[in-house]
Design an enzyme around this catalytic site. Structure first.
Site, PDB file in Angstrom:
ATOM      1  N   ALA A 199       0.842  -1.204   0.000  1.00 55.92           N
ATOM      2  CA  ALA A 199       0.000   0.000   0.000  1.00 55.92           C
ATOM      3  C   ALA A 199       0.878   1.257   0.000  1.00 55.92           C
ATOM      4  O   ALA A 199       1.976   1.241   0.582  1.00 55.92           O
ATOM      5  CB  ALA A 199      -0.908  -0.016   1.223  1.00 55.92           C
ATOM      6  N   GLY A 201       0.098   1.459  -3.332  1.00 57.04           N
ATOM      7  CA  GLY A 201      -0.073   0.641  -4.523  1.00 57.04           C
ATOM      8  C   GLY A 201       0.441   1.182  -5.835  1.00 57.04           C
ATOM      9  O   GLY A 201       0.259   0.537  -6.867  1.00 57.04           O
ATOM     10  N   LYS A 203       3.552   1.401  -6.880  1.00 55.15           N
ATOM     11  CA  LYS A 203       4.579   0.471  -7.384  1.00 55.15           C
ATOM     12  C   LYS A 203       3.937  -0.855  -7.792  1.00 55.15           C
ATOM     13  O   LYS A 203       4.362  -1.486  -8.766  1.00 55.15           O
ATOM     14  CB  LYS A 203       5.653   0.244  -6.321  1.00 55.15           C
ATOM     15  CG  LYS A 203       6.418   1.492  -5.894  1.00 55.15           C
ATOM     16  CD  LYS A 203       7.498   1.133  -4.888  1.00 55.15           C
ATOM     17  CE  LYS A 203       8.134   2.365  -4.273  1.00 55.15           C
ATOM     18  NZ  LYS A 203       7.208   3.082  -3.359  1.00 55.15           N
ATOM     19  N   ASP A 228      -0.082  -6.169   2.589  1.00 57.10           N
ATOM     20  CA  ASP A 228       0.138  -5.051   3.506  1.00 57.10           C
ATOM     21  C   ASP A 228      -0.399  -5.435   4.869  1.00 57.10           C
ATOM     22  O   ASP A 228      -1.426  -6.120   4.972  1.00 57.10           O
ATOM     23  CB  ASP A 228      -0.532  -3.767   3.017  1.00 57.10           C
ATOM     24  CG  ASP A 228       0.126  -2.538   3.633  1.00 57.10           C
ATOM     25  OD1 ASP A 228       1.104  -2.044   3.047  1.00 57.10           O
ATOM     26  OD2 ASP A 228      -0.320  -2.098   4.714  1.00 57.10           O
ATOM     27  N   CYS A 330      12.532   5.359   1.484  1.00 51.48           N
ATOM     28  CA  CYS A 330      12.573   6.794   1.178  1.00 51.48           C
ATOM     29  C   CYS A 330      13.292   7.517   2.315  1.00 51.48           C
ATOM     30  O   CYS A 330      12.885   8.590   2.752  1.00 51.48           O
ATOM     31  CB  CYS A 330      11.164   7.353   0.955  1.00 51.48           C
ATOM     32  SG  CYS A 330       9.996   6.972   2.265  1.00 51.48           S
TER      33      CYS A 330
END
Length: 693
Positions: A199, A201, A203, A228, A330
């Protein structure tokens, strides 16, 4: 729920609102009853504050953050100021064209010709910029301010088109760096793929697109399992991937670090490709989440590394020999990045290695992974080794968070990882590492412990599935997946198949419902592989959603009648491939007429289509309408479902889809808007008549 139940709900909501208001008032007052000298953000409610000022007023500075990353030389000294300045700027808008090859190129052609071309002559607007490293010229960047959008009608039109086509599923708004992990996996239509933390989603959608790269085969042999741990986020994921209309995906709800083995083909599934995009501290998202400036501290990475390592370890164990797993975050922090990668390489020594991805996406600017890093405490003290860490911090800063010795680090090839920095190509920050598994000595097993970092051989990492602490969601139970049995196929399905002329090669045993009564309200279709997976694992895994909807029940009185099933537009790729009856080949006049009205009378259609209608049985029910739009070197097939009434056709096409089809037929945008406005009025009038009757 009765009237008394509704009254109780309203009373509860009123009490809750009153309590929140009271808490806000108390927060605004000091102990002596006077207002405090807290920040404006504390004194004002969200309704009182302008929405934009919430981020504009944030001081984008954090001394701890700056000292930490400058000390470890994450960025060269001569680039530091540019790096810091980029982090303080908002992100540009980035989007990619979704869907499969021909369709995606048709959308991109329309965007270039109709919306990018008028911007070329303007000197006041920064031109759309292609993300050159994304294949097929299908990803773009728009660096536009709100003032520019208001001042230039061409930009406003572009914005509206992108919004509409996002709703239609032709466009995905996605941060540029987020597009990278699926691209380096080299996904093929036969691959078995796992997305461990899927999630929301975006990717996952990319992965599904890669799986369907062969347009001639709407049911590839590969599949995607998207997992997820958060039940609510799973439903966000459903909305994202449903737009791709694929029968080859399933969404499950589980803790990725304790993901059970999935039974399949007399054994357990080993995945060819795994996306392991783990939860992280997220300091690479400072540009879109500026409130992180005041919240950032090293404790976030300390607390997350354990779960990141467990999830990635489970991913390696589920990976097939020769398979690829991408690990991404990230985050800029090496504790969450190189440290985790180093521990995995040591735990699975000789069985996995890093793949050099520096040149996999030509035009993408990256820096290699670090071979040396440090840890910082809350008081800005720097530690280069565990021996320097004071005892009161050793429960947080553990030995495995530091870089291995110099002789070990050289063997790990951490420079094959990549880190993206915001000032290089106007993006967020991101970290990506690609693993390949080599030999077959490791069973698909899992460690439930946090001490993978103690450099134990991978063979000692044993997973006792029966004793694993699987997290179960505290939400409502999902309806079961009930596949058609032999009686359904010989009875109920036989009539449907004859009515629509379904090819005998169609695998009817892959049809399913979520409700047993009367073959269910909706009928779905899944690939053979997914049918096996859900059949063998439904009692062990929480499946949220899978497959593509082919039929929807209508409100006809006779629920057993074959006409009570309407074809679903989302399953049109399967329908178009297998259903031969009740089809209309349109002319352009017919297409434009159907798209412009809620209902179109047979007598208004071309003589060719009227003749086709006469050759179809007089039964009410769904029809399949087709038209090929020729656009330069592309032949774009338009296929949609309509309902045949007694004297008219009603197309089941959304407004956003109608706009795209009309634009593809070179209808002017002003004319399209007029058509949609009239259509909206027409639909409201028809709905009112239905309600009155």
């Amino acid at each position: 729920m009765g009237r008394r139940g509704h009254k109780k709900q309203k009373a509860f909501r009123r009490a809750t609102v009153d309590a929140i208001r009271k808490a806000r008032l108390e927060k605004q007052k000091g102990t002596n009853g006077e207002p405090t000298t807290a920040t404006n953000e504390d004194q004002a409610t969200s309704e009182d504050r302008p929405r934009v000022s919430k981020y504009e007023d944030i001081v984008k500075e954090n001394a701890l953050f700056e000292k930490y990353y400058k000390t470890m030389n994450l960025v060269p000294d001569d680039e530091w100021d540019a790096f810091l300045a980029a982090l303080k700027e908002p992100l540009p808008v980035t989007f990619r064209v979704t869907g499969f090859r021909t369709h995606a190129f048709a959308v991109m052609h329309l965007i270039r010709e109709r919306y990018f071309q008028p911007l070329q002559s303007s000197t006041a607007i920064e031109k759309p910029k292609e993300l050159v490293w994304y294949p097929g010229s299908l990803a773009w960047e728009l660096n536009l301010s709100r003032n520019q959008l208001r001042s230039h009608p061409e930009l406003q039109k572009l914005k509206e088109f992108l919004y509409e086509q996002t709703e239609h599923g032709n466009i995905s708004r996605q941060e540029a760096v987020s597009m990278i992990p699926p691209l380096v996996l080299d996904i093929q239509p036969h691959h078995k793929i796992l997305d461990m933390c899927a999630a929301p989603g975006s990717k996952t959608a990319q992965i599904i697109e890669c799986l369907h790269r062969d347009e001639s085969n709407p049911i590839p042999s590969g599949f995607v399992i998207a997992n997820d741990v958060d039940n609510k986020r799973c439903y966000t994921l459903v909305h994202q991937v449903k737009r791709l209309e694929s029968p080859c995906f399933a969404i499950i709800n589980h803790d990725a670090s304790n993901l059970p083995n999935l039974k399949f083909d007399n054994g357990n599934i080993s995945f060819d490709r795994i996306l392991c995009d783990v939860p992280c501290s997220g300091d690479g998202t400072l540009r879109k989440n500026p409130d992180l400036w005041k919240k950032w501290n090293p404790g976030h990475a300390f607390s997350l590394q354990s779960i990141q390592l467990r999830i990635a370890t489970r991913g390696i164990q589920l990976l097939a020999p020769g398979g690829l797993m991408v690990y991404s975050t990230c985050s800029l922090n090496p504790i969450e990045n190189e440290s985790v990668v180093a521990q995995l390489l040591q735990a699975f020594q000789g069985q996995i290695s890093l793949v050099d991805i520096g040149d996999k996406l030509p035009g993408l600017k990256t820096i290699p992974g670090l071979k040396k890093w440090c840890i910082i405490g809350k008081n800005q003290e720097i530690y280069n080794s565990f021996e320097e860490v004071p005892k009161n911090m050793q429960s947080l800063a553990r030995p495995n968070m530091f870089a291995p010795s110099s002789d070990v680090i050289e063997q790990l090839n951490l420079e094959r990882c990549i880190r993206l920095l915001p000032h290089h190509q106007n993006t967020g920050a991101f970290f990506v590492a690609l693993f390949q598994k080599h030999d077959k000595t490791v069973d698909v097993s899992q460690s439930t412990e946090d001490e993978v970092s103690q450099k134990r051989p991978a063979e000692e990492i044993v997973f006792n599935e029966e004793g694993a602490n699987f997290k179960r969601a505290r939400y409502h139970r999902e309806n079961p997946f009930i596949f058609f049995n032999e009686n359904d196929i010989k009875g109920f399905w036989k009539d449907i198949s004859e009515f629509f002329g379904v090819n005998s090669s169609f695998p009817a045993d892959q049809l399913m419902t979520r409700i047993a009564a009367d073959s269910g309200r909706n009928i779905y279709f899944v690939s053979d592989s997914l049918k096996q997976i859900v059949t063998l694992n439904q009692d062990r895994i929480k499946f949220i959603n899978m497959g593509v909807r082919l039929f929807v029940r209508t409100d006809l009185r006779n629920d057993k009648d074959k006409r009570s099933l309407r074809l679903a537009q989302e399953g049109i790729a399967i329908i178009d491939n297998y259903f031969s009856k009740r089809r209309l080949q349109l002319e352009e006049h017919d297409l434009l007429l159907l798209l412009a009205h809620a209902h179109t009378y047979f007598t208004d259609l071309s003589t060719s289509v009227q003749s086709q209608i006469q050759n179809i049985s007089n039964d009410l029910g769904s029809l399949i309408c087709s038209y090929n739009i020729k656009q330069e070197n592309l032949n774009i097939p338009i296929v949609f479902v309509s309902w045949r009434g007694r004297n008219s056709l009603r197309p089941f096409v959304s407004h956003s889809s109608r706009k795209f089809y009309l634009a593809s037929c070179n209808i002017d945008q002003i004319k399209i808007n007029e058509i949609i406005d009239k259509l909206t009025i027409e639909e409201k009038t028809n709905n009112k008549k239905s309600d009155d009757s």
